[in-house]
Scaffold this motif. Structure first.
Motif, PDB file in Angstrom:
ATOM      1  N   PHE A  50       1.146 -10.568   0.032  1.00  0.00           N
ATOM      2  CA  PHE A  50       0.093  -9.624  -0.356  1.00  0.00           C
ATOM      3  C   PHE A  50       0.573  -8.180  -0.237  1.00  0.00           C
ATOM      4  O   PHE A  50       0.352  -7.360  -1.134  1.00  0.00           O
ATOM      5  CB  PHE A  50      -1.144  -9.857   0.517  1.00  0.00           C
ATOM      6  N   LEU A  51       1.266  -7.854   0.848  1.00  0.00           N
ATOM      7  CA  LEU A  51       1.796  -6.499   1.021  1.00  0.00           C
ATOM      8  C   LEU A  51       2.812  -6.170  -0.071  1.00  0.00           C
ATOM      9  O   LEU A  51       2.769  -5.078  -0.661  1.00  0.00           O
ATOM     10  CB  LEU A  51       2.462  -6.370   2.392  1.00  0.00           C
ATOM     11  N   PHE A  52       3.723  -7.086  -0.324  1.00  0.00           N
ATOM     12  CA  PHE A  52       4.789  -6.839  -1.302  1.00  0.00           C
ATOM     13  C   PHE A  52       4.226  -6.631  -2.700  1.00  0.00           C
ATOM     14  O   PHE A  52       4.522  -5.640  -3.382  1.00  0.00           O
ATOM     15  CB  PHE A  52       5.771  -8.021  -1.286  1.00  0.00           C
ATOM     16  N   THR A  53       3.378  -7.553  -3.160  1.00  0.00           N
ATOM     17  CA  THR A  53       2.882  -7.489  -4.536  1.00  0.00           C
ATOM     18  C   THR A  53       1.870  -6.366  -4.729  1.00  0.00           C
ATOM     19  O   THR A  53       1.879  -5.694  -5.762  1.00  0.00           O
ATOM     20  CB  THR A  53       2.241  -8.837  -4.929  1.00  0.00           C
ATOM     21  N   THR A  54       1.007  -6.159  -3.752  1.00  0.00           N
ATOM     22  CA  THR A  54      -0.024  -5.136  -3.911  1.00  0.00           C
ATOM     23  C   THR A  54       0.575  -3.740  -3.925  1.00  0.00           C
ATOM     24  O   THR A  54       0.116  -2.863  -4.665  1.00  0.00           O
ATOM     25  CB  THR A  54      -1.074  -5.257  -2.787  1.00  0.00           C
TER      26      THR A  54
END
Length: 476
Positions: A301-305
């Protein structure tokens, strides 16, 4: 928390709130904070790093995952080295390595040297951070240990909050034209200060247990993880070549070999990397499974967002970093206050939290245009994943002091393997969909469904933790 006979004999004054234990706890938790900070502060800098270094999507994934891979693979070995050579000694060695490699990352001239330095930086963190949990387990007892573990959870949440906000601030400030480099260089003065304070504040190592390392286990686990993760990261940019599929098949073979090697090591009376005795502790096994799925969704979630916020939404690094503050604040609030719940609700909160996070992930695509609803959504996800400290506490509450290093190393390893697997799989899905659809908004839909599915599986697995009645706490 229950209290074992072994723990009662471990310098009880160190567990007092106002004694030397408070200063010791502050120092080791600051080291843990720095390691967590370094995972999250890098996420915000990825788009700037991509432009400055002309890095590919897989290169960015390796910058994130390289640190986590070496961290995950070496954590149990780091914990074991603390038992063999002394927790204080290994904490200092890991801290020194982490600090030097942070400087090297900040000065890296291109993508691939940066990836190499990130692997080495993760190795330093793997030496340092297992000593934190082990020193808490060995130097604090009863309610003092419960408070210390609560602060440990808060530090993890705080590292995420500060990492996102500070990363955005540092990149946006572009101090002396350094751009993304300051997200690594900021570790150098902090690490130097801790190295100076450590000899005065950390307790001396008392009679290390000695023994030897499980080198055969390490020699099979390391290639098993690398052969699994690397093709997932590089596959989408190389059009899924044959060697990638062969690598995944070889990974399965190495994991099977690792199980066989560990059984042989245990049969010979030596200590394997993953001890069957530790796994037999009440509720540790289901907690281990749950700790794979929660961090997997969070890391992805952190990477893609971050790529979406600074991509289609065109937010600045600071704005995208601040967008995660509601999420990690909610995570921290749950971690600090879950003990206020009635005992019968505490374990039931774990599958409920995973289910709430899954529901939040389903809304990632529909709310991908940002704004206040998106901020509320991130808070809902953080609130759901805030049950992670409950899982760790339940897993460790019946682990005796002599197994503290092995248990803490195992739990931290599983969390990191979960994160790197999430970045490798869901991150690859996001990059592929963004490239095919020409829009990170389009990719957010597929990412949300994938994250919801993983969190849903985690909720089902966590049901085992909710069964039964809470154990009474021992008298202090």
């Amino acid at each position: 928390m229950t209290q074992t006979t072994d723990l009662r004999g471990i310098v009880p004054e160190r567990g007092t709130r106002n004694g030397p234990g408070g200063r010791m706890l502050a120092l080791i938790l600051l080291g843990q904070f720095m390691a967590i900070l370094d995972v999250n502060i890098v996420n915000v800098a990825l788009p700037t790093m991509r432009t400055d270094l002309h890095a590919s999507g897989s290169g960015l994934q390796l910058v994130v995952a390289g640190y986590i891979i070496s961290y995950a693979v070496l954590l149990i070995t780091g914990a074991r080295l603390g038992d063999i050579a002394g927790h204080r000694r290994m904490y200092h060695l890991g801290l020194a390595s982490f600090t030097v490699m942070s400087l090297a990352c900040g000065l890296a001239p291109s993508t691939w040297p940066l990836v190499a330095f990130r692997f080495l930086q993760g190795a330093g963190a793997a030496l340092m951070t297992p000593q934190v949990m082990s020193m808490i387990q060995r130097n604090f007892a009863g309610e003092a240990r419960a408070r210390a573990l609560g602060l440990y959870s808060a530090v993890i949440a705080g590292g995420v909050v500060v990492g996102q906000a500070a990363g955005g601030l540092l990149v946006s400030a572009d101090l002396f034209g350094t751009g993304w480099r300051t997200v690594f260089l900021v570790n150098v003065p902090i690490g130097a200060a801790l190295l100076l304070a450590g000899p005065r504040l950390l307790p001396r190592d008392e009679s290390p247990r000695g023994g030897d390392l499980d080198l055969p286990g390490l020699a099979t686990l390391t290639p098993a993880v690398l052969l699994f993760v690397v093709p997932l990261i590089l596959g989408h940019e190389l059009d899924w070549p044959l060697w990638g599929w062969l690598s995944l098949a070889a990974s399965a073979a190495f994991f099977a070999a690792f199980v066989a090697v560990e059984r042989r090591v245990a049969a010979r009376g030596r200590r394997p990397l993953i001890s069957v005795r530790v796994l037999r502790a009440p509720r540790l096994a289901p907690a281990c499974v749950a700790l794979l799925f929660g961090p997997a969704t969070w890391g992805a979630f952190l990477f893609t967002t971050t790529l979406h916020l600074q991509g289609d939404l065109e937010l600045s690094p600071l704005e995208s970093g601040l967008a995660f503050v509601p999420s990690v604040t909610a995570f921290g609030l749950v971690g600090l206050n879950w003990r206020r719940l009635p005992a019968r609700w505490q374990r039931r909160a774990v599958p409920s939290g995973f289910a709430l996070a899954a529901a939040g992930y389903l809304c990632v695509g529909p709310l991908a245009d940002g704004g206040a609803p998106y901020l509320i959504l991130t808070a809902v996800i953080g609130f759901g994943l805030g049950v992670m400290p409950i899982i760790m506490t339940v897993a460790l509450e019946h682990v005796p002091a002599e197994d503290a290093a092995d248990a803490s190393g195992l739990l931290l390893t599983l969390m990191q393997i979960g994160q790197v697997t999430g970045v490798a799989t869901v991150g690859t899905l996001f990059l592929t969909m963004a490239e095919d659809g020409g829009s990170t908004r389009h990719a957010e839909y597929g990412t949300g469904w994938a994250l919801a599915a993983v969190a849903g599986v985690g909720a089902v697995c966590a049901l085992a933790l909710a069964r039964g009645r809470a154990e009474p706490r021992a008298e202090r």
